[in-house]
Scaffold this motif. Structure first.
Motif, PDB file in Angstrom:
ATOM      1  N   MET A   1       0.848  -1.184   0.000  1.00 53.39           N
ATOM      2  CA  MET A   1       0.000   0.000   0.000  1.00 53.39           C
ATOM      3  C   MET A   1       0.887   1.238   0.000  1.00 53.39           C
ATOM      4  SD  MET A   1      -3.084   0.917   2.689  1.00 53.39           S
ATOM      5  CE  MET A   1      -1.988   1.009   4.125  1.00 53.39           C
ATOM      6  N   HIS A   2       0.527   2.239  -0.805  1.00 54.75           N
ATOM      7  CA  HIS A   2       1.306   3.474  -0.875  1.00 54.75           C
ATOM      8  C   HIS A   2       2.757   3.188  -1.255  1.00 54.75           C
ATOM      9  CE1 HIS A   2       2.706   7.486   0.937  1.00 54.75           C
ATOM     10  NE2 HIS A   2       1.857   7.806  -0.032  1.00 54.75           N
ATOM     11  N   GLY A   3       2.953   2.133  -2.063  1.00 53.18           N
ATOM     12  CA  GLY A   3       4.280   1.800  -2.537  1.00 53.18           C
ATOM     13  C   GLY A   3       5.160   1.067  -1.553  1.00 53.18           C
ATOM     14  N   VAL A   4       4.597   0.661  -0.413  1.00 52.30           N
ATOM     15  CA  VAL A   4       5.355  -0.023   0.640  1.00 52.30           C
ATOM     16  C   VAL A   4       4.755  -1.408   0.864  1.00 52.30           C
ATOM     17  CG1 VAL A   4       6.103   0.033   3.051  1.00 52.30           C
ATOM     18  CG2 VAL A   4       5.925   2.174   1.738  1.00 52.30           C
ATOM     19  N   THR A   5       5.610  -2.413   1.005  1.00 53.10           N
ATOM     20  CA  THR A   5       5.162  -3.780   1.253  1.00 53.10           C
ATOM     21  C   THR A   5       5.580  -4.225   2.648  1.00 53.10           C
ATOM     22  OG1 THR A   5       5.320  -4.352  -1.097  1.00 53.10           O
ATOM     23  CG2 THR A   5       5.278  -6.176   0.472  1.00 53.10           C
ATOM     24  N   LYS A   6       4.601  -4.749   3.413  1.00 55.60           N
ATOM     25  CA  LYS A   6       4.865  -5.213   4.765  1.00 55.60           C
ATOM     26  C   LYS A   6       4.218  -6.590   4.975  1.00 55.60           C
ATOM     27  CE  LYS A   6       6.928  -1.557   6.612  1.00 55.60           C
ATOM     28  NZ  LYS A   6       8.283  -1.625   7.224  1.00 55.60           N
ATOM     29  N   PRO A   7       4.866  -7.463   5.775  1.00 56.13           N
ATOM     30  CA  PRO A   7       4.226  -8.737   6.122  1.00 56.13           C
ATOM     31  C   PRO A   7       3.080  -8.500   7.093  1.00 56.13           C
ATOM     32  CG  PRO A   7       6.299  -8.507   7.291  1.00 56.13           C
ATOM     33  CD  PRO A   7       6.220  -7.346   6.355  1.00 56.13           C
TER      34      PRO A   7
ATOM     35  N   ASP B   1       3.547   2.847   9.008  1.00 52.75           N
ATOM     36  CA  ASP B   1       4.361   1.778   8.420  1.00 52.75           C
ATOM     37  C   ASP B   1       4.393   1.868   6.895  1.00 52.75           C
ATOM     38  OD1 ASP B   1       4.863   0.805  10.931  1.00 52.75           O
ATOM     39  OD2 ASP B   1       3.445  -0.868  10.791  1.00 52.75           O
ATOM     40  N   TYR B   2       3.367   2.491   6.326  1.00 54.13           N
ATOM     41  CA  TYR B   2       3.257   2.613   4.876  1.00 54.13           C
ATOM     42  C   TYR B   2       3.527   4.036   4.390  1.00 54.13           C
ATOM     43  CZ  TYR B   2       1.247  -1.999   5.382  1.00 54.13           C
ATOM     44  OH  TYR B   2       1.059  -3.330   5.709  1.00 54.13           O
ATOM     45  N   GLY B   3       4.143   4.830   5.239  1.00 54.99           N
ATOM     46  CA  GLY B   3       4.470   6.197   4.857  1.00 54.99           C
ATOM     47  C   GLY B   3       3.277   7.113   4.774  1.00 54.99           C
ATOM     48  N   VAL B   4       2.193   6.763   5.483  1.00 51.30           N
ATOM     49  CA  VAL B   4       0.968   7.572   5.475  1.00 51.30           C
ATOM     50  C   VAL B   4       0.793   8.208   6.844  1.00 51.30           C
ATOM     51  CG1 VAL B   4      -1.539   7.540   5.212  1.00 51.30           C
ATOM     52  CG2 VAL B   4      -0.108   6.076   3.764  1.00 51.30           C
TER      53      VAL B   4
END
Length: 229
Positions: A169-175, A202-205
């Motif tokens: 999401m928002h260009g970021v991938t997290k487990p 965590d997603y830069g938001v």
């Protein structure tokens, strides 16, 4: 977002503007909160009729989302001391799942985040243009990375499962891990409904905090899929 649009977003949230039957009515925070909470969609759940069965051989293969599928978000905010639950939804969601010998071996859900909407268009504009920058990052994707047994659902039960995967999401991938329910629905469809907890930072938001309104730094991504072979 331009200055004029940003001002409309802030002013609309601060004043608690609710449009009823095409007429703008300015109300207090309490009435605004009651209106928003009253219109908030319930968390995704399985249809009461989802109690069918499928034998393992028939279930094997690739399944794709069809009519009735949707996804979105749920977030809590505080407006001048009033608790508000905001829910956004879109039907522009594509899901695929692979079943192999009673196991969900692979699955991907892709959401067109720019199409997610709530009853408040100014909030949606802020969500699209400022929070998630959907012109740059138009989709969010959840991909299952660990197989999970779904044989109980195929045998006619409503099965609770934990889906382990990656959320982009928002260009970021997290487990992440998603709590979900699986069941066989009418006509041999397979229903999957669940949510993924997210921490926006965590997603830069950055969650908005404007003094009169504060949005929680955590929320959830929700999905409900009607899968067909």
């Amino acid at each position: 977002m331009g200055l004029r649009t940003r001002t409309k977003v802030i002013a609309g949230i601060a004043a608690g503007i609710v449009v009823v039957a095409g007429v703008g009515v300015v109300v207090g925070p309490r009435l605004y909160a009651d209106a928003v909470n009253g219109s908030a969609a319930a968390a995704p759940s399985l249809s009461p009729s989802a109690a069918g069965t499928l034998d393992a051989a028939s279930a094997d293969g690739t399944w794709r989302s069809g009519s009735g599928s949707y996804a979105g978000y749920r977030v809590h905010e505080v407006l001048q001391g009033q608790d508000v639950t905001v829910v956004g939804r879109t039907k522009q969601v594509e899901g695929t799942a692979t079943v192999d010998d009673g196991r969900l071996s692979d699955a991907t859900v892709t959401v067109q985040v720019g199409s997610i909407s709530t009853p408040e268009s100014a909030r949606d504009a802020y969500f699209r243009d400022t929070a998630l920058q959907t012109d740059r990052y138009p989709t969010a994707t959840f991909r299952v990375t660990k197989p999970v047994d779904v044989s109980d659902a195929l045998d006619g039960s409503t099965q609770d499962v934990t889906l382990t995967g990656d959320l982009t999401m928002h260009g970021v991938t997290k487990p992440v891990q998603a709590d979900a329910q699986v069941a066989v629905g009418e006509g041999g469809t397979v229903q999957v409904a669940g949510s993924v907890p997210v921490t926006f930072r965590d997603y830069g938001v950055e969650a908005p905090s404007l003094g009169f309104v504060t949005v929680d730094g955590k929320g959830s991504v929700e999905f409900s899929l009607a899968l067909q072979q």
